[in-house]
Write a protein that holds these residues in place. Structure first.
Motif, PDB file in Angstrom:
ATOM      1  N   LYS A   1       3.266  -0.140   0.945  1.00 28.78           N
ATOM      2  CA  LYS A   1       2.320  -1.786   0.613  1.00 28.78           C
ATOM      3  C   LYS A   1       1.103  -1.649   0.051  1.00 28.78           C
ATOM      4  O   LYS A   1       0.489  -1.097   0.997  1.00 28.78           O
ATOM      5  CB  LYS A   1       2.925  -3.193   1.851  1.00 28.78           C
ATOM      6  N   PRO A   2       0.824  -2.051  -1.030  1.00 27.61           N
ATOM      7  CA  PRO A   2       1.755  -2.184  -2.256  1.00 27.61           C
ATOM      8  C   PRO A   2       2.924  -1.313  -2.588  1.00 27.61           C
ATOM      9  O   PRO A   2       2.098  -0.307  -2.536  1.00 27.61           O
ATOM     10  CB  PRO A   2       0.732  -2.867  -3.818  1.00 27.61           C
ATOM     11  N   ALA A   3       3.172  -1.775  -4.523  1.00 33.31           N
ATOM     12  CA  ALA A   3       4.320  -0.626  -4.983  1.00 33.31           C
ATOM     13  C   ALA A   3       3.717   0.151  -6.230  1.00 33.31           C
ATOM     14  O   ALA A   3       3.364   1.547  -5.702  1.00 33.31           O
ATOM     15  CB  ALA A   3       5.346  -0.854  -5.647  1.00 33.31           C
ATOM     16  N   LEU A   4       3.038  -1.143  -6.698  1.00 36.80           N
ATOM     17  CA  LEU A   4       2.773  -0.159  -8.391  1.00 36.80           C
ATOM     18  C   LEU A   4       1.405   1.331  -8.227  1.00 36.80           C
ATOM     19  O   LEU A   4       1.470   1.598  -8.989  1.00 36.80           O
ATOM     20  CB  LEU A   4       2.512  -1.062  -9.031  1.00 36.80           C
ATOM     21  N   SER A   5       0.701   0.895  -7.869  1.00 40.15           N
ATOM     22  CA  SER A   5      -0.460   1.490  -7.546  1.00 40.15           C
ATOM     23  C   SER A   5      -0.480   2.728  -6.808  1.00 40.15           C
ATOM     24  O   SER A   5      -1.532   3.609  -6.209  1.00 40.15           O
ATOM     25  CB  SER A   5      -1.801   0.745  -7.451  1.00 40.15           C
ATOM     26  N   TYR A   6       1.144   2.934  -6.071  1.00 49.06           N
ATOM     27  CA  TYR A   6       0.963   3.738  -4.464  1.00 49.06           C
ATOM     28  C   TYR A   6       2.040   4.365  -4.678  1.00 49.06           C
ATOM     29  O   TYR A   6       2.563   4.658  -4.012  1.00 49.06           O
ATOM     30  CB  TYR A   6       0.633   2.837  -3.621  1.00 49.06           C
ATOM     31  N   LEU A   7       2.532   4.525  -6.080  1.00 54.95           N
ATOM     32  CA  LEU A   7       3.630   5.836  -6.835  1.00 54.95           C
ATOM     33  C   LEU A   7       3.836   7.077  -5.270  1.00 54.95           C
ATOM     34  O   LEU A   7       4.584   7.213  -5.655  1.00 54.95           O
ATOM     35  CB  LEU A   7       4.253   5.510  -7.146  1.00 54.95           C
ATOM     36  N   ASP A   8       3.045   7.062  -5.537  1.00 55.62           N
ATOM     37  CA  ASP A   8       2.499   8.799  -5.168  1.00 55.62           C
ATOM     38  C   ASP A   8       2.886   8.540  -3.963  1.00 55.62           C
ATOM     39  O   ASP A   8       3.566   9.435  -2.844  1.00 55.62           O
ATOM     40  CB  ASP A   8       1.536   9.103  -5.618  1.00 55.62           C
ATOM     41  N   VAL A   9       2.089   7.919  -2.788  1.00 53.51           N
ATOM     42  CA  VAL A   9       2.451   7.212  -1.417  1.00 53.51           C
ATOM     43  C   VAL A   9       4.017   7.269  -1.343  1.00 53.51           C
ATOM     44  O   VAL A   9       4.490   7.828  -0.114  1.00 53.51           O
ATOM     45  CB  VAL A   9       1.668   5.979  -1.162  1.00 53.51           C
ATOM     46  N   ILE A  10       4.286   6.207  -2.065  1.00 51.44           N
ATOM     47  CA  ILE A  10       5.515   6.418  -1.738  1.00 51.44           C
ATOM     48  C   ILE A  10       6.390   7.308  -2.129  1.00 51.44           C
ATOM     49  O   ILE A  10       7.726   7.288  -1.080  1.00 51.44           O
ATOM     50  CB  ILE A  10       6.590   5.278  -2.725  1.00 51.44           C
ATOM     51  N   TYR A  11       6.481   8.655  -2.879  1.00 54.23           N
ATOM     52  CA  TYR A  11       7.296   9.729  -3.010  1.00 54.23           C
ATOM     53  C   TYR A  11       6.867  10.748  -2.066  1.00 54.23           C
ATOM     54  O   TYR A  11       7.753  11.204  -1.548  1.00 54.23           O
ATOM     55  CB  TYR A  11       6.408   9.992  -4.817  1.00 54.23           C
ATOM     56  N   ARG A  12       5.987  10.500  -1.505  1.00 52.07           N
ATOM     57  CA  ARG A  12       5.258  11.749   0.386  1.00 52.07           C
ATOM     58  C   ARG A  12       6.252  10.881   0.799  1.00 52.07           C
ATOM     59  O   ARG A  12       6.731  12.022   1.926  1.00 52.07           O
ATOM     60  CB  ARG A  12       4.317  11.283   0.477  1.00 52.07           C
ATOM     61  N   ILE A  13       6.185   9.791   1.021  1.00 50.02           N
ATOM     62  CA  ILE A  13       6.901   8.766   2.455  1.00 50.02           C
ATOM     63  C   ILE A  13       8.438   9.812   2.650  1.00 50.02           C
ATOM     64  O   ILE A  13       9.262  10.129   3.426  1.00 50.02           O
ATOM     65  CB  ILE A  13       6.548   7.732   2.286  1.00 50.02           C
ATOM     66  N   LYS A  14       8.568   9.348   0.869  1.00 48.37           N
ATOM     67  CA  LYS A  14      10.063   9.221   1.468  1.00 48.37           C
ATOM     68  C   LYS A  14      11.213  10.789   1.068  1.00 48.37           C
ATOM     69  O   LYS A  14      11.467  11.352   1.798  1.00 48.37           O
ATOM     70  CB  LYS A  14      10.703   9.257  -0.888  1.00 48.37           C
ATOM     71  N   LYS A  15       9.713  12.269   0.807  1.00 48.26           N
ATOM     72  CA  LYS A  15       9.831  13.709   0.944  1.00 48.26           C
ATOM     73  C   LYS A  15      10.079  13.572   2.705  1.00 48.26           C
ATOM     74  O   LYS A  15      11.223  14.511   2.147  1.00 48.26           O
ATOM     75  CB  LYS A  15       8.572  14.010   0.191  1.00 48.26           C
ATOM     76  N   ILE A  16       9.178  13.155   3.152  1.00 45.43           N
ATOM     77  CA  ILE A  16       8.892  13.621   4.424  1.00 45.43           C
ATOM     78  C   ILE A  16       9.696  13.153   5.412  1.00 45.43           C
ATOM     79  O   ILE A  16       9.789  13.820   6.133  1.00 45.43           O
ATOM     80  CB  ILE A  16       7.724  13.269   4.614  1.00 45.43           C
ATOM     81  N   PHE A  17      10.511  11.990   5.501  1.00 49.87           N
ATOM     82  CA  PHE A  17      10.997  11.439   6.508  1.00 49.87           C
ATOM     83  C   PHE A  17      12.552  10.349   6.531  1.00 49.87           C
ATOM     84  O   PHE A  17      12.624  10.098   5.159  1.00 49.87           O
ATOM     85  CB  PHE A  17       9.994  10.097   6.647  1.00 49.87           C
ATOM     86  N   HIS A  18      13.415  10.919   7.049  1.00 56.73           N
ATOM     87  CA  HIS A  18      14.722  10.894   6.692  1.00 56.73           C
ATOM     88  C   HIS A  18      14.835   9.490   7.390  1.00 56.73           C
ATOM     89  O   HIS A  18      15.755   9.362   7.674  1.00 56.73           O
ATOM     90  CB  HIS A  18      15.580  11.604   6.802  1.00 56.73           C
ATOM     91  N   ARG A  19      14.324   8.478   6.329  1.00 57.93           N
ATOM     92  CA  ARG A  19      14.219   6.920   6.684  1.00 57.93           C
ATOM     93  C   ARG A  19      14.563   6.665   5.544  1.00 57.93           C
ATOM     94  O   ARG A  19      13.770   6.384   4.946  1.00 57.93           O
ATOM     95  CB  ARG A  19      13.079   6.644   8.095  1.00 57.93           C
ATOM     96  N   PRO A  20      15.353   5.148   5.796  1.00 58.78           N
ATOM     97  CA  PRO A  20      15.047   3.702   4.282  1.00 58.78           C
ATOM     98  C   PRO A  20      13.304   4.320   3.855  1.00 58.78           C
ATOM     99  O   PRO A  20      13.041   3.652   4.808  1.00 58.78           O
ATOM    100  CB  PRO A  20      15.750   2.675   4.805  1.00 58.78           C
TER     101      PRO A  20
END
Ligand code: PBG
Length: 326
Positions: free
Chosen positions: A249-268
């Motif tokens: 949070k937030p989302a839009l200025s942090y899409l790179d962060v969303i991308y990294r977290i999704k790659k590493i952790f096997h959780r929603p």
């Protein structure tokens, strides 16, 4: 690798059916969580000036609103309470008859299916507007943890299906998990605001929730906007403490962060399309400068494409309509 003219990228862009067939990311109403605000009193529905078309409801009217939200096909809401009285300890947050406990019970009476997520933070409840208990001018981390567990249990007892700690205290997921487990609520998931930046995009929300800090800012607990490596550590700590869903949070200025977290952790992974992001779109749509529907669908699709499984968004009701008519 094959090249032009063997490969022609335009072949699969020929018409809409073909494009839809190969579309990589699809937005679904099932993934959206709609935030709602509840205020004390009766019979009131107030538009939030800094968030056009978003309202603060008293409990009686929110119960009716929840029916409408459900009829639109939205499956989950997150609730923010604005209490009658604020004090140093934010007591209303864990009072059996606090605003959030009352609204949860009331919605539950009429509505069994919609998922009720309780935002778990103290800033709407404390007179100073900080997300925890103060010691002098500082937020006392470990003291605050004692209260967060209490708030969680009271919210779950009142009917919350999921608790969502958003205060960025160290160890908060662990403390809440422990207290929930000890009280027989081991099945209740924690949606953790794991990576929450000290962002200016929360401005309109703070008007809506009357949660602006009375002095200083939140930079001693929320993350520095410039950091991404640190976000991974935040998410890892929450993952290890037992968070079931990790939020950025937030989302839009942090899409790179969303991308990294999704790659590493096997959780929603959840992303919060926050108030400032909403109001910027809304303001220019009202001026006729952008096509609201197209812009919103593009924004939400980009958040999903970056890796978010769930999106919290004030656009949810509109999106529900638009997707129905697609
Ligand atoms: C804190 C909280 C905030 C938001 C959600 N939970 C504000 C803050 O940290 O100051 C912001 C949401 C938004 O801007 O839409 N309880």
């Amino acid at each position: 690798m094959a090249k032009f003219p063997v490969i022609r990228m335009r072949r699969l862009r020929k018409n809409e059916n073909l494009r839809n067939l190969v579309r990589e990311t699809n937005l679904s109403i099932d993934d959206l969580i709609y935030p709602v605000f509840v205020i004390p009193g009766k019979g009131k529905k107030e538009e939030i000036p800094s968030m056009p078309e978003q309202f603060r409801f008293t409990i009686d009217l929110l119960v009716e609103e929840v029916q409408k939200i459900k009829e639109k096909g939205i499956k989950a809401i997150i609730l923010f309470g604005i209490p009658e009285e604020k004090d140093e300890l934010g007591k209303d947050a864990f009072d059996e008859n606090g605003i959030i406990q009352r609204v949860l019970r009331e919605i539950r009476k009429y509505e069994k299916e919609i998922i009720l997520i309780a935002d778990l933070c103290m800033c709407e409840y404390t007179s100073h507007g900080h997300c925890g208990i103060l010691k002098g001018k500082e937020v006392d981390n470990d003291k605050t943890l004692e209260y967060l567990g209490k708030i969680a249990v009271s919210q779950v007892k009142a009917g919350a299906d999921i608790v969502a700690p958003s205060g960025m205290m160290d160890g908060q997921v662990k403390a809440i998990r422990k207290t929930l487990d000890e009280t027989g609520f081991e099945h209740i998931p924690i949606l953790s605001y794991s990576v929450k930046y000290a962002s200016s995009f929360y401005g309109p929300f703070r008007d809506a929730a009357e949660s602006t800090p009375q002095f200083g800012n939140r930079k001693t607990y929320q993350m520095d906007i410039a950091n991404a490596r640190e976000a991974i550590l935040e998410a890892q700590l929450d993952f290890e403490e037992g968070a079931d869903i990790l939020m950025v949070k937030p989302a839009l200025s942090y899409l790179d962060v969303i991308y990294r977290i999704k790659k590493i952790f096997h959780r929603p992974v959840a992303a919060y399309n926050v108030s400032g992001e909403y109001s910027m779109v809304k303001a220019s749509a009202m001026q006729g400068w952008i096509n609201e529907k197209d812009i919103v669908l593009e924004i939400l699709t980009s958040i999903k494409r970056a890796g978010a499984d769930l999106i919290l968004t004030y656009h949810a009701k509109d999106v529900a309509e638009w997707l129905k008519n697609e």
